[in-house]
Design an enzyme around this catalytic site. Structure first.
Site, mmCIF file in Angstrom:
data_model
loop_
_atom_site.group_PDB
_atom_site.id
_atom_site.type_symbol
_atom_site.label_atom_id
_atom_site.label_comp_id
_atom_site.label_asym_id
_atom_site.label_seq_id
_atom_site.Cartn_x
_atom_site.Cartn_y
_atom_site.Cartn_z
ATOM 1 N NE ARG A 223 57.165 -50.482 -24.668
ATOM 2 C CZ ARG A 223 56.928 -51.422 -25.568
ATOM 3 N NH1 ARG A 223 57.935 -51.958 -26.245
ATOM 4 N NH2 ARG A 223 55.694 -51.832 -25.796
ATOM 5 C CD GLU A 252 60.725 -46.101 -29.987
ATOM 6 O OE1 GLU A 252 59.693 -46.621 -30.458
ATOM 7 O OE2 GLU A 252 61.518 -46.686 -29.228
ATOM 8 C CG HIS A 271 59.692 -49.698 -31.707
ATOM 9 N ND1 HIS A 271 59.262 -48.953 -30.633
ATOM 10 C CD2 HIS A 271 59.306 -50.989 -31.444
ATOM 11 C CE1 HIS A 271 58.628 -49.738 -29.766
ATOM 12 N NE2 HIS A 271 58.649 -50.975 -30.244
ATOM 13 C CG ASN A 274 55.592 -57.025 -33.284
ATOM 14 O OD1 ASN A 274 55.386 -57.921 -34.092
ATOM 15 N ND2 ASN A 274 54.622 -56.443 -32.601
#
Length: 310
Positions: A223, A252, A271, A274
């Protein structure tokens, strides 16, 4: 509210806000039925807290599709009247692969030396190998446990930090969170994989950056708020560390004019450790296992610790 072992009626499941086919197949493969939320005892929620419904009292368990739940906590969604699980560890293998890719991109100076034409003069002489390097994994949970053998295959030595300090298989050293400073001082490079909590916010700051080495790279696949980005910029431009490879930032997304974008010792990916396109496919297997455990009255995987925020 624990169902009686073997109670198939427990598997009345709502998959919201859309009935994703991977998760529907997981429910049905476990012997359950996908119904409306009003009829369900289990809610599988895909996405963030926006639009999260008011839960009927009959809902006993909520399965969230995200590993990080800080946004649910901030929105006041969680309660202590039912069981909540997140997806911690469900996507660990893919995120670990991305962490390794970022670390290699940094240490091998890919950003500085890669061009669409031959440009040997642009190659930085500071290319390093992971062979013989010590890599600290801060928050060595599911992602860390998947990353350890990947680093070992590259010839690196892993230093793991966990909240409890319980040994992590394959790590040369495992230390509790209280000894993070000591581990950072031993590390060539650092991978952040910890949750965003009050204790971990700005874990990487002016003081902890000073513990690292001039060639150290920091990788963040956890994070953004784990890093004080102003302090990181100072360390990067002042030659205090080698570089940073970030899949997450704070804020973000970063502003288009964020000064980190102008540095050639920074790698930023949006990001994507995943990928959203594989999220429900990756979640389906662990969800099916948790549905089995729920019916059989066993402990569930990735139960949220209410009050801790993860």
């Amino acid at each position: 509210m624990i169902p009686t072992p073997g109670d198939a009626a427990a598997l009345r499941v709502a998959v919201e806000p859309t009935r994703d086919p991977h998760l529907v197949a997981a429910v049905e493969g476990a012997g359950g039925s996908v119904l409306s939320l009003d009829e369900a005892r289990v809610l599988v929620w895909i996405g963030g807290p926006e639009g999260f419904p008011t839960l009927p009292e009959r809902v006993e368990w909520v399965a969230l599709s995200t590993a990080g739940i800080e946004h649910f906590v901030a929105a006041g969604v969680l309660d202590d009247r039912r069981t909540w699980t997140n997806a911690s560890g469900f996507y660990a293998r893919g995120v670990a692969e991305h962490a390794l890719a970022l670390l290699l991109a940094g240490t091998r100076q890919v950003v500085r030396s890669a061009h669409t034409r031959w440009a040997k003069d642009a190659v930085d002489p500071a290319v390093r190998t992971l062979r013989g390097a010590s890599v600290a994994i801060i928050g060595a949970g599911g992602i860390g446990r998947e990353l350890v053998p990947l680093l070992t295959a590259c010839g690196a030595r892993t230093l793991a930090v966990t909240r409890s300090g319980r040994p992590v298989e394959g790590a040369a050293l495992t230390a509790p969170a209280e000894q993070t400073d000591e581990v950072l001082a031993q590390a060539d490079h650092v991978v952040l994989a910890a949750p965003d909590t009050p204790e971990t916010r700005h874990l990487i700051n002016d003081r902890t950056l000073a513990l690292l080495r001039p060639h150290s790279w920091i990788v963040n696949v956890a994070r953004g708020p784990l890093i004080d980005q102003a302090a990181l910029y100072r360390a990067l431009t002042g030659g205090l560390i080698g570089g940073a490879a970030l899949d997450v930032t704070d804020p973000e997304p970063p502003a288009p004019d964020d000064p980190l974008f102008g540095l050639d010792n920074v790698v930023i990916t949006p990001h994507v450790a995943n990928p959203a396109g594989r999220l429900t496919e990756e979640m389906a297997g662990p969800l099916a296992e948790n549905l089995r455990r729920f019916v059989d009255g066993e402990d569930l995987l990735s139960v949220v610790e209410y009050g801790r925020g993860y």
